[in-house]
Design a protein around this motif. Structure first.
Motif, PDB file in Angstrom:
ATOM      1  N   LEU A   1      80.112  45.354  43.372  1.00  0.00           N
ATOM      2  CA  LEU A   1      80.709  45.226  42.052  1.00  0.00           C
ATOM      3  C   LEU A   1      81.972  44.376  42.101  1.00  0.00           C
ATOM      4  CD1 LEU A   1      80.370  48.856  40.625  1.00  0.00           C
ATOM      5  CD2 LEU A   1      78.726  46.961  40.573  1.00  0.00           C
ATOM      6  N   ASP A   2      82.049  43.422  41.178  1.00  0.00           N
ATOM      7  CA  ASP A   2      83.270  42.633  41.078  1.00  0.00           C
ATOM      8  C   ASP A   2      84.316  43.424  40.307  1.00  0.00           C
ATOM      9  OD1 ASP A   2      82.655  42.426  38.329  1.00  0.00           O
ATOM     10  OD2 ASP A   2      81.716  40.467  38.586  1.00  0.00           O
ATOM     11  N   ALA A   3      85.510  42.856  40.184  1.00  0.00           N
ATOM     12  CA  ALA A   3      86.621  43.587  39.569  1.00  0.00           C
ATOM     13  C   ALA A   3      86.310  44.006  38.139  1.00  0.00           C
ATOM     14  CB  ALA A   3      87.893  42.734  39.610  1.00  0.00           C
ATOM     15  N   GLY A   4      85.638  43.111  37.385  1.00  0.00           N
ATOM     16  CA  GLY A   4      85.333  43.423  35.994  1.00  0.00           C
ATOM     17  C   GLY A   4      84.342  44.562  35.863  1.00  0.00           C
ATOM     18  N   ALA A   5      83.281  44.531  36.672  1.00  0.00           N
ATOM     19  CA  ALA A   5      82.265  45.584  36.621  1.00  0.00           C
ATOM     20  C   ALA A   5      82.853  46.912  37.095  1.00  0.00           C
ATOM     21  CB  ALA A   5      81.071  45.194  37.474  1.00  0.00           C
TER      22      ALA A   5
END
Length: 202
Positions: free
Chosen positions: A10-14
């Protein structure tokens, strides 16, 4: 190796989108029970359908969930979790205080739900256990003495076995006699007093 086999990190936004106790619970229900609507989730969670609809949209905005193709209407949309594992960012990927806080929320909620599911299973009355499932489960803890290299090797072996099992039994959702099964795998070192520097020591 496909993305499903590797898992999605997961990236920061997710991660930030998932970092809400109710969203983690929704995500967990979709994993456990399959596709749901805002209304069915509301009944399961004890929230309003407006609240669950809001959280579903937030999860969908980061592709954490997706609408079920060809099912439902404009007023009654069905949502599902995409197949494949997710990986939480490691320390380097969650270097910011906000990133670490989000990862902590998600991890804590996932393991809280996981523990509750295990306790529900252990405390389930015999009268509520379906015929043929009485002795099907396994809950075990084994202690080993390993080097870091041995533990890493064992971790890889367990992961490969789990991937094989997932591939072997995938697509059986409609097979008569099946129930959703939770397979848990943990391997970690146990902290000892010597790991910490006691007061007065340097």
């Amino acid at each position: 190796m496909t993305e499903n086999e590797q898992g999605r990190t997961l990236d920061a936004g997710a991660l930030k989108a998932l970092a809400h106790p109710l969203r983690v619970r929704i995500y967990d229900i979709l994993s456990e029970r399959g596709p749901q609507t805002a209304s069915t989730l509301a009944k399961l969670i004890g929230e309003t359908s407006g609240a669950t609809s809001y959280h579903l949209r937030a999860l969908a905005a980061h592709d954490l969930i997706q609408e079920v193709s060809g099912r439902g209407t404009a007023r009654e949309r069905w949502w599902e979790r995409p197949k494949g594992r997710i990986n939480l960012p490691g320390p380097d990927q969650a270097a910011t205080p906000a990133g670490r806080a989000a990862a902590q929320i998600v991890t804590s909620e996932f393991f809280l739900l996981r523990h509750r599911a295990l306790m529900d299973y252990l405390n389930r009355p015999a009268s509520e256990t379906p015929s043929g499932w009485e002795d099907a489960g396994l809950v075990t803890t084994t202690m080993l003495d390993l080097t870091p290299e041995q533990m890493a090797e064992l971790k890889d072996e367990i992961t490969a076995f789990v991937d094989t099992v997932v591939e072997r039994y995938s697509g059986q959702e409609s097979l008569a006699g099946t129930r959703r099964v939770s397979m848990r795998t943990d391997i970690f070192d146990i902290a000892t007093r010597s790991d910490a520097v006691t007061e007065g020591e340097s």
